[in-house]
Enzyme design. Sequence first.
Site, PDB file in Angstrom:
ATOM      1  N   GLU A  90      85.714  92.082  39.172  1.00 29.35           N
ATOM      2  CA  GLU A  90      84.649  91.197  39.638  1.00 29.35           C
ATOM      3  C   GLU A  90      84.310  91.500  41.095  1.00 29.35           C
ATOM      4  O   GLU A  90      85.188  91.863  41.884  1.00 29.35           O
ATOM      5  CB  GLU A  90      85.062  89.737  39.468  1.00 29.35           C
ATOM      6  CG  GLU A  90      85.267  89.365  38.004  1.00 29.35           C
ATOM      7  CD  GLU A  90      85.581  87.899  37.777  1.00 29.35           C
ATOM      8  OE1 GLU A  90      85.246  87.396  36.701  1.00 29.35           O
ATOM      9  OE2 GLU A  90      86.167  87.259  38.676  1.00 29.35           O
ATOM     10  N   CYS A 104      81.892  91.429  48.561  1.00 31.31           N
ATOM     11  CA  CYS A 104      83.342  91.298  48.484  1.00 31.31           C
ATOM     12  C   CYS A 104      83.787  92.082  47.254  1.00 31.31           C
ATOM     13  O   CYS A 104      83.592  91.639  46.116  1.00 31.31           O
ATOM     14  CB  CYS A 104      83.733  89.823  48.365  1.00 31.31           C
ATOM     15  SG  CYS A 104      85.518  89.551  48.237  1.00 31.31           S
ATOM     16  N   CYS A 115     100.819  86.550  44.318  1.00 35.22           N
ATOM     17  CA  CYS A 115     100.709  85.360  45.170  1.00 35.22           C
ATOM     18  C   CYS A 115     100.550  84.120  44.286  1.00 35.22           C
ATOM     19  O   CYS A 115      99.724  84.100  43.372  1.00 35.22           O
ATOM     20  CB  CYS A 115      99.530  85.491  46.129  1.00 35.22           C
ATOM     21  SG  CYS A 115      99.707  86.854  47.315  1.00 35.22           S
ATOM     22  N   CYS A 118      96.955  82.377  43.630  1.00 34.19           N
ATOM     23  CA  CYS A 118      95.812  83.260  43.383  1.00 34.19           C
ATOM     24  C   CYS A 118      95.655  83.578  41.899  1.00 34.19           C
ATOM     25  O   CYS A 118      96.620  83.982  41.234  1.00 34.19           O
ATOM     26  CB  CYS A 118      95.992  84.551  44.177  1.00 34.19           C
ATOM     27  SG  CYS A 118      94.674  85.768  43.938  1.00 34.19           S
ATOM     28  N   GLY A 157      92.950  92.785  43.906  1.00 34.86           N
ATOM     29  CA  GLY A 157      93.834  93.881  44.256  1.00 34.86           C
ATOM     30  C   GLY A 157      94.253  93.920  45.710  1.00 34.86           C
ATOM     31  O   GLY A 157      93.684  93.250  46.571  1.00 34.86           O
ATOM     32  N   GLU A 158      95.267  94.719  45.983  1.00 33.94           N
ATOM     33  CA  GLU A 158      95.805  94.946  47.321  1.00 33.94           C
ATOM     34  C   GLU A 158      95.312  96.305  47.829  1.00 33.94           C
ATOM     35  O   GLU A 158      95.742  97.357  47.345  1.00 33.94           O
ATOM     36  CB  GLU A 158      97.339  94.910  47.284  1.00 33.94           C
ATOM     37  CG  GLU A 158      98.041  95.448  48.516  1.00 33.94           C
ATOM     38  CD  GLU A 158      97.561  94.851  49.826  1.00 33.94           C
ATOM     39  OE1 GLU A 158      97.153  95.625  50.723  1.00 33.94           O
ATOM     40  OE2 GLU A 158      97.588  93.605  49.953  1.00 33.94           O
ATOM     41  N   SER A 189      91.316  93.601  53.775  1.00 31.45           N
ATOM     42  CA  SER A 189      92.255  92.481  53.803  1.00 31.45           C
ATOM     43  C   SER A 189      93.509  92.828  53.019  1.00 31.45           C
ATOM     44  O   SER A 189      93.433  93.235  51.856  1.00 31.45           O
ATOM     45  CB  SER A 189      91.597  91.230  53.208  1.00 31.45           C
ATOM     46  OG  SER A 189      92.523  90.159  53.166  1.00 31.45           O
ATOM     47  N   SER A 212      96.256  88.401  55.109  1.00 25.14           N
ATOM     48  CA  SER A 212      96.423  87.154  54.369  1.00 25.14           C
ATOM     49  C   SER A 212      97.811  86.614  54.703  1.00 25.14           C
ATOM     50  O   SER A 212      98.807  87.017  54.118  1.00 25.14           O
ATOM     51  CB  SER A 212      96.291  87.408  52.866  1.00 25.14           C
ATOM     52  OG  SER A 212      96.440  86.199  52.152  1.00 25.14           O
ATOM     53  N   LEU A 213      97.863  85.708  55.656  1.00 29.04           N
ATOM     54  CA  LEU A 213      99.129  85.189  56.168  1.00 29.04           C
ATOM     55  C   LEU A 213      99.569  83.946  55.392  1.00 29.04           C
ATOM     56  O   LEU A 213     100.704  83.841  54.954  1.00 29.04           O
ATOM     57  CB  LEU A 213      98.981  84.860  57.653  1.00 29.04           C
ATOM     58  CG  LEU A 213     100.242  84.377  58.376  1.00 29.04           C
ATOM     59  CD1 LEU A 213     101.296  85.481  58.417  1.00 29.04           C
ATOM     60  CD2 LEU A 213      99.904  83.913  59.790  1.00 29.04           C
ATOM     61  N   THR A 214      98.667  82.995  55.263  1.00 30.50           N
ATOM     62  CA  THR A 214      98.864  81.717  54.550  1.00 30.50           C
ATOM     63  C   THR A 214      99.853  80.795  55.245  1.00 30.50           C
ATOM     64  O   THR A 214      99.572  79.632  55.473  1.00 30.50           O
ATOM     65  CB  THR A 214      99.244  81.944  53.077  1.00 30.50           C
ATOM     66  OG1 THR A 214      98.127  82.593  52.444  1.00 30.50           O
ATOM     67  CG2 THR A 214      99.519  80.629  52.357  1.00 30.50           C
ATOM     68  N   ASN A 288      90.984  77.002  46.771  1.00 27.64           N
ATOM     69  CA  ASN A 288      90.008  76.821  45.705  1.00 27.64           C
ATOM     70  C   ASN A 288      90.731  76.686  44.367  1.00 27.64           C
ATOM     71  O   ASN A 288      91.607  77.501  44.053  1.00 27.64           O
ATOM     72  CB  ASN A 288      89.051  78.022  45.669  1.00 27.64           C
ATOM     73  CG  ASN A 288      88.258  78.149  46.951  1.00 27.64           C
ATOM     74  OD1 ASN A 288      87.500  77.261  47.306  1.00 27.64           O
ATOM     75  ND2 ASN A 288      88.440  79.250  47.670  1.00 27.64           N
ATOM     76  N   CYS A 331      87.355  82.505  47.084  1.00 27.68           N
ATOM     77  CA  CYS A 331      88.580  83.214  47.442  1.00 27.68           C
ATOM     78  C   CYS A 331      89.744  82.743  46.563  1.00 27.68           C
ATOM     79  O   CYS A 331      89.996  81.549  46.435  1.00 27.68           O
ATOM     80  CB  CYS A 331      88.887  82.948  48.911  1.00 27.68           C
ATOM     81  SG  CYS A 331      90.327  83.832  49.525  1.00 27.68           S
TER      82      CYS A 331
END
Length: 342
Positions: A90, A104, A115, A118, A157-158, A189, A212-214, A288, A331
């Site tokens: 996507e 994006c 994660c 996610c 993906g990473e 990212s 992406s720390l969170t 989200n 996100c």
Amino acid sequence: MEKKVSLSGLFPEEIAKAIQLSPLFRAKQIYEWISKGAESFEQMTNIDKTTRKFLEENVLLRSSKVTEVLKDPDGTIKLQISLSDGLAIETVLLTDKEGRKTACVSCQAGCAMGCAFCQTGRLGLGRNLTAGEIVEEFFFMEKEAGTLDNIVFMGMGEPLQNLDAIRKAVAILTDRKGRGLSPRRITLSTCGLISGIYELAENGPFVRLAISLTTADPALREQLMPVSKGNPLPELKKAIKFYSEKTGKRITLEAALLSGQNTGLESAKRMAEFAAGLDAYINLIPWNPVQGLQFKTPSRKECEEFVKILQNANLKVNLRTRRGIKIGGACGQLGRSVASSI
């Protein structure tokens, strides 16, 4: 030719070699048409009919195809794209207050990072995308939304697990003889793969970097983001600082805010401590909803109190507006097969 070659991820010299095409200027013409978003060989009007027929019969302009276009009332667009092997990805259009358009894009079908908050992480990893498939995402979105201003590798993906393909895609999209997108308009990212950050700093592509720390709580981050077990926060901070100093670029620290999990006073203080000494901008994203996950989206008050603590620590902070939720395009939501009723 046994298998049709896809041309979207190739430079002119590679096109010429792949299909034994000469003279070289023909390959350059094809490359220029691809960079303009051509959707068929028939559109390449400055190429003779014989060559166009050969191309139509023997090669592919693109290897993937858009299977569905979803549109949120807030202006967000999500493309569901089918790959040649049946896997799906996507791509999302983001539009800011100034009207700037950002694609994006995904770099993998699925994701191996796992994660906890996610949707994509629940899918597991299908495979890495090719450079051509990444380039196709960009042009599919440009066809749907008009000229794009930016591209962010923040989809499925990473990115640092597929750096070679990203390097090639970035080289094609920024080529002045092609699409000509500025490297300053590209952001990558990562969830924090330390070795990949050093590799990026040393060998590029030299794009903007977001982490992406969170949370900066080590125990909580290991629970929410398993990648943290092999990439501890102190070492991650060293890698971030190295990248910033090496490239001269400001880093973005991203945090998905989970009500009651990482939004309290102690969480804010830990994040402020982590950001201290870094040339960093903090981007906060209220979580989200993802079907099947029990996390909660924080209230406006909860978010604003978190922001205030960071601002009192003299940090630059932005609280993101939630967009694309109704189509599963926000996100952390990518990987849904149908529009959401949330």
